[in-house]
Design an enzyme around this catalytic site. Sequence first.
Site: not given
Length: 525
Positions: A184, A374, A500, A502
């Site tokens: 492949p 949030c 947010h 994060e």
Amino acid sequence: MTGGVVSSLGKGILSSSIGKLLQEHGYRITIQKFDPYINIDPGTLNPYEHGECYVTVDGMETDLDLGHYERFTDIHTTRGNSVTTGRIYQTVIDKERRGDYLGKTIQVVPHITDEIKRRMLREDDKTEYDFVITEIGGTIGDIESAPFMEAVRQLKWELGQRALSVHLTYVPYLRAAGEVKTKPTQHSVKELQGMGIQPDVLVLRTEQHLEESVLRKVASFCNVSQDAVMQSEDLPSIYQVPVHMMEQGLDRIILQKMGKECRQDADLTEWKRVLHMQQSATAQRTVALVGKYDLQDAYKSIRESLNIAGIYNGVKVHLKFVNSELLSPMTIESELDDVDGIVICPGFGQRGIEGKILAAQYARTHDIPTFGICLGMQMMVIEFARDVLGYADADSREMNAETPHNVIDIMENQKNLTQMGGTMRLGAYDCTLSPDSKVRAIYGQPVVRERHRHRYEFNSAYTEAYEQAGMLCVGRNPDSHLVEIVEIPQLRWYIGTQFHPEYSSTVLHPHPLFVSFLQACAGAE
Ligand code: GLN
């Protein structure tokens, strides 16, 4: 950076690792993602389609790979770092309407490919870079990415040694045959060559360690020098990838092929220190992620922020996904009684929100460390109104436009929008923290800057009622006075943020709220 054979090989992680290694040699870098779909940005995509939507400081809704770029390299990406076919076409069509090409027929080659090249070269960006890493989304052979590949071919030709192609492919192991298969990969490279691109470096993703002879075979079949074929084995943590690639000399081969200097002392010292902490963590803590998407990628940045914060607290984080749609007063106890902390996840729309409200109530009444992000913060606010303030019909205008107790309301400038794409409150805004609050102590500074993505907000008309009952509004935007953070100081750790955090937690600089949250979770036993 292109990928072949199958998708999900971790091109984003390899691009981030290369970025990290080049930084280690003292170079200024940026990493960008080119996605072949027609959407202008992934902001309007369902997480099932494309995973989390990541938000840059300057308010662009982007592919989640930009989150990896930032977590690995500690540099901010911007709107220029995320490009889709839709944006390319939009730019070209706008130019055509303006009359920039008067008299000409607009074609994929050269007009679309020129616009792709312009963006690959970051002609609109004033920052100086030594390296621009461009990751092409999708897999070689996809019809949609053909114009991107044509642009790559032209750039390689024009830039000579100043451009380099890294191709990531897959080498499967066939158990029945007891062998790894390189065919492949050979096909994938042939396909690239058919488009006029000779890869300079090949990275083979594999679940099994590959023998030297396999790498040699691939090198000779693919016209790539032997030292430029390397493997990327499955590792316990994605953060080990840069080290693993450096051990095989990926940084050196790239620099050598591009005629750039190698720094002899580049050895990822600081990075390895974090990996060492990760490996020595013994205790395990379980954190529940209460959300509606049972999909690894849907809450990618939250998952990574929790894992990283765990490293800094010396604990391994076990993430337990809790489907908010399946939560009911009957199941809540069995779902949450064994967890050390709860994250109530962001989201949009009605589906699954009653479960999030139930989780917020369970967490509050059982004093389990809880982080609402949030929509998660909004659900904490609604739960408090229903259970403590006594407004049984309290709700968000997003879910119930008629409620008389709209404790979460639509923002003023979101009321009369005619378009959905890119119109939320997006990107970084300042937030002033209350002097005696928990968050002020956690951040250790009076004003912070955090990234947003929402249309609804805490309804300030209720501030006094909340504060008297024990939920305090401790973070506000200095200009609009929007409430950005709530906390219940009586509880061990019960904090909700409208923004947010994060998006801005990185491996070397974990976000203080996540570190503090994990600390609370770690002390839970
Ligand atoms: N749906 C909510 C809003 O628009 C929350 C958005 C989010 O969680 N990112 O305000």
